[in-house]
Scaffold this active site. Sequence first.
Site, PDB file in Angstrom:
ATOM      1  N   GLU A 188       4.388   7.286   1.977  1.00  0.00           N
ATOM      2  CA  GLU A 188       4.892   6.116   2.682  1.00  0.00           C
ATOM      3  C   GLU A 188       4.467   4.864   1.922  1.00  0.00           C
ATOM      4  O   GLU A 188       3.448   4.847   1.236  1.00  0.00           O
ATOM      5  CB  GLU A 188       4.350   6.060   4.113  1.00  0.00           C
ATOM      6  CG  GLU A 188       4.969   7.097   5.029  1.00  0.00           C
ATOM      7  CD  GLU A 188       4.745   6.784   6.507  1.00  0.00           C
ATOM      8  OE1 GLU A 188       3.979   5.852   6.805  1.00  0.00           O
ATOM      9  OE2 GLU A 188       5.335   7.479   7.344  1.00  0.00           O
ATOM     10  N   ARG A 212       0.847  -1.189   0.000  1.00  0.00           N
ATOM     11  CA  ARG A 212       0.000   0.000   0.000  1.00  0.00           C
ATOM     12  C   ARG A 212       0.876   1.229   0.000  1.00  0.00           C
ATOM     13  O   ARG A 212       1.841   1.325   0.774  1.00  0.00           O
ATOM     14  CB  ARG A 212      -0.911   0.014   1.237  1.00  0.00           C
ATOM     15  CG  ARG A 212      -1.832   1.238   1.319  1.00  0.00           C
ATOM     16  CD  ARG A 212      -2.842   1.081   2.446  1.00  0.00           C
ATOM     17  NE  ARG A 212      -3.690   2.250   2.570  1.00  0.00           N
ATOM     18  CZ  ARG A 212      -3.594   3.174   3.520  1.00  0.00           C
ATOM     19  NH1 ARG A 212      -2.676   3.042   4.462  1.00  0.00           N
ATOM     20  NH2 ARG A 212      -4.397   4.214   3.564  1.00  0.00           N
ATOM     21  N   TYR A 255       0.660   5.494   0.276  1.00  0.00           N
ATOM     22  CA  TYR A 255      -0.288   6.503   0.743  1.00  0.00           C
ATOM     23  C   TYR A 255       0.466   7.733   1.230  1.00  0.00           C
ATOM     24  O   TYR A 255       1.692   7.704   1.444  1.00  0.00           O
ATOM     25  CB  TYR A 255      -1.158   5.950   1.873  1.00  0.00           C
ATOM     26  CG  TYR A 255      -0.366   5.447   3.067  1.00  0.00           C
ATOM     27  CD1 TYR A 255      -0.142   6.256   4.186  1.00  0.00           C
ATOM     28  CD2 TYR A 255       0.186   4.173   3.073  1.00  0.00           C
ATOM     29  CE1 TYR A 255       0.574   5.807   5.264  1.00  0.00           C
ATOM     30  CE2 TYR A 255       0.915   3.711   4.156  1.00  0.00           C
ATOM     31  CZ  TYR A 255       1.106   4.526   5.245  1.00  0.00           C
ATOM     32  OH  TYR A 255       1.842   4.078   6.304  1.00  0.00           O
ATOM     33  N   ASP A 281       1.187  10.203   4.212  1.00  0.00           N
ATOM     34  CA  ASP A 281       1.106  10.202   5.668  1.00  0.00           C
ATOM     35  C   ASP A 281       1.021  11.635   6.178  1.00  0.00           C
ATOM     36  O   ASP A 281       0.999  12.600   5.396  1.00  0.00           O
ATOM     37  CB  ASP A 281       2.332   9.481   6.244  1.00  0.00           C
ATOM     38  CG  ASP A 281       2.142   9.090   7.696  1.00  0.00           C
ATOM     39  OD1 ASP A 281       1.014   8.733   8.076  1.00  0.00           O
ATOM     40  OD2 ASP A 281       3.122   9.148   8.454  1.00  0.00           O
TER      41      ASP A 281
END
Length: 324
Positions: free
Chosen positions: A84, A74, A76, A78
């Site tokens: 991250e 995953r 994404y 942060d």
Amino acid sequence: MAEPSTRVLIVDDEAAQRIVLADIFEDEGYAVTSASCVEEARSSIESSDFDLVISDVRMPDGSGMGAYTAQGSRVYLDHGGHPEWCSPEVRSPAELVTYELASERLLIAARERVLHYLPQTQLTLFKSNLCPVNPEQVTFGCHEAYTCWKSPHELPQIGEQLIPHIVSRIAYAGSGRLSPHPRGNGFEISQRARHLVQVMGSETTRSRAIFSTRVKESDVSRSGFIRLHLIAKDATRFPLGTYLTCGTTGLLVLLINAGYRVGRDLTLRTPVESLHRLSLDPMLQQKLPLVDGRQLTALEIQEEYLATCERALQRGGFPNWADD
């Protein structure tokens, strides 16, 4: 103008935003597909390949802050807006290292794709634990998660057992840095160490602790286990170091799950100071004071944990990778 085969997916629950963005990209020659929600976007991605996805952050049925890759990782944004990357759940340290290396390859491939379509763009990828603008105040790091068959209120007892290990494993968990620290010799083993200022605590973005006691609702399983969330490790480009860090720590957590007491008689008198001193000692000569009056080096502490693990493994019942 874009190549005719270049496909863009625009995801936004506001129709006006979708139309404006679609017009801009279509005028540049892109093939545009629009989605009004996360579910529509997911359906489009499952049926087609896209070169670029532009997503709103907040939508009625979900968030556009992150996405899962085909291999289960995953990516994404942060806190603070930095990206991250999170590996999928794994069953061994070898799997973890494999996924981490694969994720790095995917990031490199993504960069190459951006440069293919936007050759004038300057895009640099770096894996870092410190903000390049303000390294003394801002840190990132590598978070670890382990399956722990204990209750949240037992975390302080688990921390007491693991803190000497987390401090002394710095020898292979750190990424290293050139350092102007007045008490050092120009080099620190860990970029992360000086930003850890508590022994235990739940904060992960300030006043960080060597042993994190943070447990969110999503970290507690109905089956009885919790996610043990550690934040002390450096992010590195050292696969063997990652293997050793997560392998040794994971094995100790397995022992704790099985009812063993690890780290017996290894409690450090001043864990935070010991971590900071150790990071400034690349030769690992520092003697760390224990509450029982002894003074041990990091390697001696690791050897004590090793002896505990070897005795437990002789009784059997552990996964094959534990023998490594």
